[in-house]
Structures are given as structure tokens and as C-alpha cells.
Write an enzyme that holds these catalytic residues in place. Structure first.
Site, mmCIF file in Angstrom:
data_model
loop_
_atom_site.group_PDB
_atom_site.id
_atom_site.type_symbol
_atom_site.label_atom_id
_atom_site.label_comp_id
_atom_site.label_asym_id
_atom_site.label_seq_id
_atom_site.Cartn_x
_atom_site.Cartn_y
_atom_site.Cartn_z
ATOM 1 C CB CYS A 1 -18.659 -0.696 9.306
ATOM 2 S SG CYS A 1 -17.474 -1.455 10.435
ATOM 3 C CB CYS B 1 -1.846 3.758 8.134
ATOM 4 S SG CYS B 1 -2.906 4.408 6.829
ATOM 5 C CB CYS C 1 -18.626 -5.442 5.270
ATOM 6 S SG CYS C 1 -17.758 -3.953 5.822
ATOM 7 C CB CYS D 1 -1.086 -0.205 8.296
ATOM 8 S SG CYS D 1 -1.640 -1.433 7.109
ATOM 9 C CB CYS E 1 -0.924 -0.012 1.206
ATOM 10 S SG CYS E 1 -2.041 1.388 1.225
ATOM 11 C CB CYS F 1 -15.393 -7.341 6.507
ATOM 12 S SG CYS F 1 -14.772 -5.674 6.242
ATOM 13 N NE ARG G 1 -17.784 -6.350 13.504
ATOM 14 C CZ ARG G 1 -18.308 -5.476 12.661
ATOM 15 N NH1 ARG G 1 -17.558 -4.588 12.084
ATOM 16 N NH2 ARG G 1 -19.598 -5.499 12.383
HETATM 17 S S1 SF4 Z 1 -4.401 0.980 6.799
HETATM 18 FE FE1 SF4 Z 1 -2.733 -0.055 5.675
HETATM 19 S S2 SF4 Z 1 -3.723 -0.848 3.851
HETATM 20 FE FE2 SF4 Z 1 -5.106 0.684 4.704
HETATM 21 S S3 SF4 Z 1 -4.559 2.607 3.688
HETATM 22 FE FE3 SF4 Z 1 -3.331 2.524 5.580
HETATM 23 S S4 SF4 Z 1 -1.381 1.569 4.927
HETATM 24 FE FE4 SF4 Z 1 -2.878 1.146 3.328
#
Ligand code: SF4
Length: 364
Positions: free
Chosen positions: A190, A58, A130, A61, A54, A98, A262
Site C-alpha cells: 500500500c 515530516c 495492514c 505530521c 516521533c 491498518c 483510497r
Molecule cells: S509521518 Fe509522522 S509518525 Fe511517520 S515518520 Fe513522519 S513524523 Fe514520524
């Protein structure tokens, strides 16, 4: 006592969060019983249909390409693979699947068309579908709705202030705009967040202000406890205590009385007793399956044993809302617009994200 309010203030929410534990539990459980069957738990299976690689940053993540976390990137799964996994989830007691894709936002084109086919396929298995695919435009949300989507997940993650300490490649307003786009359809919302990212109690209350003042409030709210994955900027964060989790769940139940709350990431760190306390405090949904996207989760059989022990039952699909109809692609009223929406990229500097990125480069 349990009417839905959209004008909660941070001060009011903090007062609830900080109540003596027994009072907080009693208040939350009382509201829970008025609005929900306390012996029923909605079970969702989270399926990573496109893992890793990605572009976002984040901080929590492991799927962000810029960090070195050892997560292997995969192409989008096929419709048949997804249907087979959904069937397995159904046999394991899940009422909802999901589908998560590690995307910044949905892009019109063959991959999105493939996801729409997955939505049709799972809805035809009489399961709630979802998706969590990143930011969506109104047209994309309409196309998902038409395919038979039941819910769209888009978490606020934290308060608007603390969000800036975790993510620099997306703006909070884009999250709210995406939720707004979903609200223009008949798809349910959600949205929830994560605790244990280094935020303070005010930030937790701030997130609940943002969620509770949405009108309507989200139909489901995942409360995640951070799973600190090595290589991510938050790898050093200590696990949240069960008491913090119970306080967060109970407060969420009080300010979002009708919402399904949840228990999401972080359940492997909780004892059965701890989870039981969360159910008493108003949690009435879990994610099932041995993995949550890329992080570990309790085994399905373990969950079923826990339900048996507690005298709880999985919720049947479409208990809260009727099953949507799936319109076939050939009969669609919403064609692909090939949009190129301008979602924001604040790109402010977050030191720990920069450090994790630099470390990732060295390892690679
Ligand atoms: S949470 Fe992870 S997968 Fe989702 S946008 Fe952020 S970096 Fe990308």
C-alpha cells in the site's frame, strides 16, 4: 485501454491530469468499471497503536516530537486493546485494520514482537491486517508476513524532488527499498501520497510516475489531502479544492488501473457530492473511524449513510487475495536478527521545518 503499464512518463501523466474534466471523469470511470465493481468500496480502519513522540521531521505530521502540535504521546497499545478495537471496526463494517506506529523504522525487540502478536490476533478475526511502522528490512517484512500480515503501508508522499522540501530525516530511496523488501514476501503493498503540501502539478505527476513504474504496482494507493495542523511546518497551506482531488483520483485510477485507490485524510473537508465524484473517478476505498491517527475523519455512521444513499456496499475481506495463514511465534522460521540497518538521514536544511521546530521549542 486499461492494461497495466510500467513505463508512464511525467508528460503523459500531466496530459491526463489536465484533460477537460468531463473527459477525464469518463476515461477514469470507464477503466474503473472494467477492473472493479463500481458499487463496492473497501473500508479500512486506521488505528494508531503508538502515537506521537516521533524522531522524524515530516513537515505534514503532528506526531513529530520537534513540533508543538499538542499531540500527546502514547506507549505501544497492548495486544488485547488492539484486538478489542479491531472487533469494533469489524462490527462497524471495516474489512481491514491498518495499525500505525509513529516510528522511523522497525526495531527488532519486544515491541516488534508485540506488533507481530497483534497481526496474528487481527488475522484470526478474519480481517485484513495492514501495518505502517516505518522502514523495514527484508527479515522484518518476512516476520510480518509469517504472522499473517495482508498489506504493508509505506507512502512515497510526493515526487522525489518535492519530498526533499518536506522531510530531511529520511531519503526517498529508503522508501523504495522498504517497498522492495515487502515485495520479497507475499504481503501486498500500500503506497500513495499527499496533495496540498505546496507541491505543483508536476510533483503530483512525478509521484504517480514513481508509483506506476513499480512492478508490480501497489495493490492499494491512498490519496490524502493535507490536513494542515497548527504547529507543523505546513500549517499555513490552504486546503486543496475538490477539483484537484477529483483530478488526482481520476489520474491515479488511469495509471494504476488494478489498484484500490483510497480516499484518505481530508475527507471531512469534502461534501458527500464531492466524495461521490471521487468514487465515480475511481476511488474505491476509504478510511473509516472518527480519527485518522490524530486528525479528524467522518463518523462511521455518516459513511454508512453515504453508502446507502449511493447504493454502494463495503467490500468483503480477502476479495482480492486469499487470507494469509498466521504462523505462531513458537513455529517461526524467521528469527529476530537484531539488525541495525543504516537507513539514511540526509539532514539537509528545510527552512519551514527549522522555523516550526524553533517555534515548538518556544512554546514548550
Ligand atoms: S509521518 Fe509522522 S509518525 Fe511517520 S515518520 Fe513522519 S513524523 Fe514520524
Amino acid at each position: 485501454m486499461s492494461e497495466v503499464r510500467h513505463n508512464w512518463t511525467k508528460e503523459e501523466i500531466l496530459e491526463i491530469y489536465n484533460r477537460p474534466m468531463m473527459e477525464l471523469l469518463y476515461d477514469a470511470a470507464t477503466i474503473h468499471r472494467k477492473q472493479h465493481d463500481p458499487n463496492v468500496v473497501q473500508v479500512s480502519t486506521l488505528l494508531s497503536i503508538k502515537t506521537g513522540g516521533c524522531s522524524e521531521d515530516c513537515g505534514y505530521c503532528p506526531q513529530a516530537a520537534r513540533y508543538h502540535t499538542g499531540v500527546e504521546g502514547n506507549d505501544l497499545m497492548t495486544v488485547n486493546q488492539v484486538k478489542a478495537q479491531a472487533l469494533r471496526a469489524k462490527e462497524g463494517g471495516s474489512s481491514r485494520v491498518c495499525m500505525g506506529a509513529a516510528w522511523r523504522n522497525v526495531k527488532d525487540g519486544p515491541e516488534f514482537d508485540q506488533v507481530l502478536e497483534m497481526v496474528r490476533g487481527i488475522n484470526k478475526l478474519d480481517m485484513e491486517v495492514c501495518c505502517t511502522l516505518g522502514m523495514v528490512t527484508e527479515n522484518q517484512a518476512q516476520r510480518l508476513a509469517e504472522a499473517g500480515l495482508y498489506a504493508y503501508n509505506h507512502n512515497l508522499d510526493s515526487s522525489e524532488e518535492y519530498y526533499k522540501e518536506v522531510i530531511s530525516t529520511r531519503g526517498y530511496q529508503d522508501r523504495l527499498d522498504t517497498i522492495d523488501n515487502v515485495r520479497k514476501t507475499n504481503v501486498t503493498v500500500c503506497s500513495g501520497g499527499i496533495i496540498g503540501m505546496g507541491e505543483n502539478v508536476e510533483d503530483r505527476a512525478g509521484m504517480l510516475v514513481a508509483l506506476s513504474t513499480l512492478n508490480p504496482q501497489p495493490e492499494s494507493t491512498p490519496i490524502n489531502a493535507l490536513v494542515a495542523v497548527e504547529g507543523t511546518p505546513l500549517e499555513e497551506e490552504k486546503p486543496v479544492s475538490i477539483w484537484e482531488m477529483v483530478r488526482m483520483v481520476a489520474t491515479t485510477r488511469i495509471v494504476l488501473p488494478e489498484t484500490q485507490v483510497r480516499l484518505s485524510a481530508g475527507r471531512t473537508q469534502m461534501s458527500r457530492e464531492g466524495q461521490a465524484m471521487c468514487f465515480f473517478a475511481g476511488a474505491n476505498s476509504i478510511f473509516a473511524g472518527d480519527k485518522l491517527l490524530t486528525t479528524p475523519n467522518p463518523d462511521v455512521n455518516e459513511d454508512m449513510k453515504m453508502f446507502e444513499l449511493l447504493g454502494m456496499n463495503p467490500q468483503k475481506p480477502f476479495t482480492k487475495k486469499v487470507q494469509p495463514q498466521s504462523v505462531e511465534a513458537s513455529d517461526s522460521k524467521f528469527e529476530s536478527l537484531g539488525e541495525k540497518p543504516k537507513w539514511t538521514r540526509p539532514e539537509h536544511k528545510i527552512d519551514r521545518n527549522e522555523a516550526a521546530k524553533a517555534k515548538g521549542k518556544l512554546v514548550k
